[in-house]
Design a protein around this motif. Structure first.
Motif, PDB file in Angstrom:
ATOM      1  N   ALA A   1       0.839  -1.202   0.000  1.00 53.87           N
ATOM      2  CA  ALA A   1       0.000   0.000   0.000  1.00 53.87           C
ATOM      3  C   ALA A   1       0.871   1.247   0.000  1.00 53.87           C
ATOM      4  CB  ALA A   1      -0.915   0.011   1.215  1.00 53.87           C
TER       5      ALA A   1
ATOM      6  N   GLN B   1       0.029   3.938   1.546  1.00 49.33           N
ATOM      7  CA  GLN B   1      -0.078   4.543   2.873  1.00 49.33           C
ATOM      8  C   GLN B   1      -0.619   3.510   3.865  1.00 49.33           C
ATOM      9  OE1 GLN B   1      -2.471   8.070   2.969  1.00 49.33           O
ATOM     10  NE2 GLN B   1      -1.997   8.543   5.105  1.00 49.33           N
ATOM     11  N   VAL B   2       0.028   3.426   5.022  1.00 48.49           N
ATOM     12  CA  VAL B   2      -0.381   2.496   6.075  1.00 48.49           C
ATOM     13  C   VAL B   2      -1.270   3.239   7.069  1.00 48.49           C
ATOM     14  CG1 VAL B   2       0.441   1.083   8.001  1.00 48.49           C
ATOM     15  CG2 VAL B   2       1.667   1.069   5.822  1.00 48.49           C
ATOM     16  N   LYS B   3      -2.306   2.561   7.556  1.00 43.77           N
ATOM     17  CA  LYS B   3      -3.232   3.181   8.512  1.00 43.77           C
ATOM     18  C   LYS B   3      -2.855   2.800   9.946  1.00 43.77           C
ATOM     19  CE  LYS B   3      -6.884   3.729   5.109  1.00 43.77           C
ATOM     20  NZ  LYS B   3      -8.297   3.468   4.733  1.00 43.77           N
TER      21      LYS B   3
ATOM     22  N   ARG C   1      -6.629  -5.479   0.991  1.00 40.17           N
ATOM     23  CA  ARG C   1      -6.496  -4.082   1.429  1.00 40.17           C
ATOM     24  C   ARG C   1      -6.236  -4.004   2.925  1.00 40.17           C
ATOM     25  NH1 ARG C   1      -9.591  -0.759   3.990  1.00 40.17           N
ATOM     26  NH2 ARG C   1     -11.399  -2.138   3.855  1.00 40.17           N
TER      27      ARG C   1
ATOM     28  N   GLU D   1      -2.767  -2.234   4.452  1.00 32.61           N
ATOM     29  CA  GLU D   1      -2.836  -0.967   5.171  1.00 32.61           C
ATOM     30  C   GLU D   1      -2.656  -1.105   6.679  1.00 32.61           C
ATOM     31  OE1 GLU D   1      -5.746   1.293   1.906  1.00 32.61           O
ATOM     32  OE2 GLU D   1      -6.522   0.770   3.898  1.00 32.61           O
TER      33      GLU D   1
ATOM     34  N   LYS E   1      -0.821  -1.615  10.322  1.00 37.27           N
ATOM     35  CA  LYS E   1       0.487  -1.280  10.891  1.00 37.27           C
ATOM     36  C   LYS E   1       1.324  -2.550  11.031  1.00 37.27           C
ATOM     37  CE  LYS E   1       1.040   1.739  14.194  1.00 37.27           C
ATOM     38  NZ  LYS E   1       0.914   2.479  15.470  1.00 37.27           N
TER      39      LYS E   1
ATOM     40  N   SER F   1       2.247  -8.573   1.658  1.00 40.92           N
ATOM     41  CA  SER F   1       1.709  -7.213   1.666  1.00 40.92           C
ATOM     42  C   SER F   1       2.724  -6.207   2.199  1.00 40.92           C
ATOM     43  CB  SER F   1       0.440  -7.167   2.529  1.00 40.92           C
ATOM     44  OG  SER F   1      -0.473  -8.183   2.155  1.00 40.92           O
TER      45      SER F   1
ATOM     46  N   ARG G   1       3.955  -6.102   5.193  1.00 42.29           N
ATOM     47  CA  ARG G   1       3.686  -5.713   6.569  1.00 42.29           C
ATOM     48  C   ARG G   1       4.412  -6.638   7.553  1.00 42.29           C
ATOM     49  NH1 ARG G   1       4.108  -1.732   5.968  1.00 42.29           N
ATOM     50  NH2 ARG G   1       3.507  -1.301   8.134  1.00 42.29           N
TER      51      ARG G   1
END
Length: 393
Positions: A196, A198-200, A263, A267, A269, A289, A291
């Motif tokens: 992604a 941007q990570v949320k 998704r 996204e 953390k 992904s 992450r």
């Protein structure tokens, strides 16, 4: 060369079923024999395969009935299936697929995800072990009987494959196979996941909501950290209890489409993995992904993840040593001060691509069936030296 694939049951979506899909891609003309099949609750790709079920299909085709009627009906149903005219039978199993009957001279290759938990680790069923004396001892008696049946059925396999070092040791201890167990790590479908932009600000759990998955530990940790958000994706027998346990900073989702799940992975953390799994495909999905994973440092993650030690530049995970709320909370606090490289994590996941898994399966089969050579999309009779199957590091 005529190949058949056998799997315990096709009524759920899990890592074992993904392995069977990869086997199907390796041998697309091979029929898939199984106890029962439910197209609505397993992966839709099976609709394109030739799936052949046992008579158990008439009784039920869901996970609950398979568990309730396993002894003796599922065992008998699988034993009633006789596979004739195949050179190779490729079995994927944790419980009943190994009961299948084959022609004399057929080579049986068993991909064992783990020795049958009910037979070999009955004490791990914590909810039953907490029952009264009578229930507990009847359960242990049935488990002891299943252990003997399981051991006998396991002897029919000529070769064993498995997913990780820990499972290799467990299979060798339980079944005493005639030949050394070969490790071929299951794959992650890289094409389903992405990095992604941007990570949320949420953490993610993707898991069946069952006692041994230890999702309650993560919930308790986030209950003590109300400023942090947690998203839990999954269904299971503990769903109602876990929802009642969770505070408002924790949300639950299920029945997601592939795009929505991808998704959520991309996204997040970080991905949380509190259980001790024999392998565990979800940490690799998180890695695909880009992450990082916060995991209990036992089991399959030792094969698939690179733990943080000094530098996060070449790490994919942060391990905690105890399955306690305090250990989970401490790991999250530590993670907040670390930076992991998404590009490196994604690159690491590529070592576990489906193409690599398929090639290793094909090469193993050709190594034990002399005279057959795997060439793009087909088999031809041509001798070839075996390229040793290696475990991905």
């Amino acid at each position: 060369m005529k190949v058949a694939i056998v799997h315990d049951e096709l009524v759920r979506r899990g890592g074992a079923e993904q392995v069977v899909l990869s086997m199907h891609k390796a041998y697309p003309d091979a029929p898939i024999y199984t106890l029962c099949y439910n197209a609505d609750t397993t992966y839709p790709e099976f609709k394109k395969a030739n799936v052949i079920t046992s008579w158990f299909q008439k009784i039920g085709n869901n996970e609950k009935l398979v568990k309730a009627l396993f002894f003796p009906f599922a065992m008998l149903a699988m034993r009633s299936m006789k596979l004739e005219g195949f050179d190779v039978v490729l079995i994927s199993t944790t419980h009943c697929a190994k009961y299948i009957r084959v022609d004399k001279g057929t080579t049986v290759i068993t991909y064992c995800h783990t020795p049958f938990r009910l037979a070999w680790r009955p004490w791990s069923y914590e909810n039953i072990m907490k029952k009264n004396w009578l229930v507990r001892n009847v359960f242990l008696l049935v488990a002891a009987m299943l252990k003997q049946f399981d051991k006998l059925a396991a002897r029919r396999s000529d070769y064993y494959l498995t997913n990780a070092i820990g499972m290799k040791e467990a299979i060798e201890e339980a079944y005493k196979p005639r030949r050394e167990v070969t490790i071929i790590n299951p794959s992650v479908k890289l094409q389903n996941f992405y990095l992604a932009q941007q990570v949320k600000d949420y953490y993610l759990v993707v898991s069946r909501l069952e006692p041994y998955k230890k999702v309650d530990l993560v919930i308790d940790a986030f209950n003590s950290m109300p400023d942090k958000k947690l998203v839990i994706v999954g269904k299971g027998s503990m769903e109602k209890d876990l929802k009642a346990r969770a505070n408002t900073n924790i949300s639950f989702l299920n029945s997601l489409g592939a795009d929505e799940l991808a998704r959520l992975y991309a996204e997040a953390k970080a991905f949380l993995f509190p259980q001790h799994e024999d392998y565990g495909i979800t940490p690799l999905e998180a890695a695909a992904s880009g992450r990082p994973v916060i995991a209990y440092g036992k089991g399959g993650v030792l094969d698939t993840m690179i733990p943080w030690n000094i530098s996060t530049a070449q790490a994919t995970a942060l391990f905690f040593k105890e399955q306690t709320m305090a250990a989970v909370s401490h790991a999250i606090d530590k993670f907040e001060h670390l930076y992991f490289d998404p590009a490196f994590i994604r690159q690491h996941a590529q070592r576990f691509s489906e193409n690599i898994f398929i090639k290793k399966i094909q090469r193993f089969v050709q190594s034990v069936i002399p005279g057959y050579f795997v060439f793009p999309e087909r088999l031809t009779t041509h001798p070839v030296a075996y390229d040793v199957v290696e475990q991905s590091q």
